[in-house]
Write an enzyme that holds these catalytic residues in place. Structure first.
Site, PDB file in Angstrom:
ATOM      1  CB  SER A  90       5.382  50.633  76.492  1.00  7.02           C
ATOM      2  OG  SER A  90       5.032  50.509  77.847  1.00  7.02           O
ATOM      3  CB  ILE A  91       9.139  52.781  73.163  1.00 12.76           C
ATOM      4  CG1 ILE A  91       9.292  54.265  73.517  1.00 12.76           C
ATOM      5  CG2 ILE A  91       9.855  52.462  71.856  1.00 12.76           C
ATOM      6  CD1 ILE A  91      10.726  54.685  73.787  1.00 12.76           C
ATOM      7  CE1 TYR A 145      18.302  58.184  80.174  1.00  8.25           C
ATOM      8  CE2 TYR A 145      20.499  57.904  79.254  1.00  8.25           C
ATOM      9  CZ  TYR A 145      19.190  57.493  79.356  1.00  8.25           C
ATOM     10  OH  TYR A 145      18.758  56.397  78.644  1.00  8.25           O
ATOM     11  CE  LYS A 204      18.712  52.953  77.663  1.00  5.87           C
ATOM     12  NZ  LYS A 204      17.870  51.853  77.144  1.00  5.87           N
ATOM     13  CB  THR A 245       7.618  55.636  78.505  1.00  6.56           C
ATOM     14  OG1 THR A 245       8.963  55.905  78.946  1.00  6.56           O
ATOM     15  CG2 THR A 245       7.521  55.873  76.998  1.00  6.56           C
ATOM     16  CB  ALA A 276      11.077  53.510  81.407  1.00  4.34           C
TER      17      ALA A 276
END
Length: 261
Positions: free
Chosen positions: A26-27, A162, A169, A200, A202
């Site tokens: 994960s980030i 996306y 976002k 990741t 996500a």
């Protein structure tokens, strides 16, 4: 990638809340490691009992004294985290929000077909949760602080597949600017971080994500993809006094992909 070695831990004694760790890739995990490396004490959250199995060992390795559940969709859990932080630390210096979610059908079906319910849930969990965190964190940032959230290039330019997360976002980045304005007098700095594509958990929900990775690597002026520690070290830098006059920015950490036509 090797660790950056510093002679003194510039974030020694700083208190950091890290949300959004799902696993070691994960980030948020890279950010937590960077904060810890620079001397910060960590509070780490996990979303549910299933994720606790993966996040628990990481929190233990990071010596996080506060480890609590937090699901942005569960009433009262966020407040409980901040109550614990106030009780044990009495303050907070760094807030990292790395949470994004949308119903699978709404995420993969294109914006035109996104349901109003799915859009609202994506906006609440991925965007407004940051506003809620900021509201609770600000009173604990008594001597100023740094708030960070994760965005993506698709907030400003169309990235195929996306879908609904692009508008979400974009809203998140707008929230960052307005929060930076409102919290500036309290010496609280707010940033959106826009990493290049990373593999990741996500990201795995996006259709044809492998294609995004390959395209980013091919287009990046630096010729390679970024990793979670690239993101982590940038976030750690923004939390130090070296970035004390920087606020309200969206910072791209993508090897330069965003400058390419």
């Amino acid at each position: 990638m090797t660790s950056v070695e510093l002679r003194s831990p510039i974030l020694a004694g700083a208190k950091a809340l890290v949300t959004g760790i799902a696993n070691e890739n994960s980030i948020a995990c890279g950010c937590a490691k960077a904060f810890k490396e620079l001397g910060a004490d960590l509070a780490v959250t996990y979303v549910n009992e299933k994720s606790k199995r993966y996040v628990g060992p990481l929190a233990q390795a990071l010596e996080a004294p506060i480890f609590m559940p937090f699901d942005a969709a569960s009433e009262g859990e966020l407040e409980a985290v901040f109550e614990r932080i106030e009780k044990e630390w009495g303050r907070l210096d760094i807030l990292l929000h790395s949470i994004a979610w949308a119903p699978k059908d709404d995420l993969q079906g294109g914006l035109l077909n996104c349901s109003s319910e799915g859009f609202a849930r994506a906006m609440d969990i991925s965007c407004h949760s940051f506003v809620r965190m900021a509201r609770l964190a600000a009173p604990l940032m008594k001597d100023g602080g740094t708030m960070l959230t994760m965005s993506y290039y698709g907030a400003n330019k169309v990235v195929p597949n996306y879908n609904v997360m692009g508008p979400v976002k974009a809203a998140l980045e707008a929230c960052v600017r307005y929060l930076a304005y409102e919290l500036g007098p309290r010496r609280i700095r707010v940033h959106a971080i826009s990493p290049g594509p990373l593999m990741t958990r996500a990201a795995s929900g996006l259709k044809d994500f492998d294609l995004l990775l390959n395209q980013a690597a091919a287009r990046a002026p630096l010729g390679e993809l970024v990793d979670i520690m690239d993101v982590g070290y940038t976030c750690a830098f923004l939390a130090t006094p070296y970035a004390r006059r920087v606020s309200g920015e969206t910072l791209y950490i993508d090897g330069g992909v965003n400058i390419m036509a």
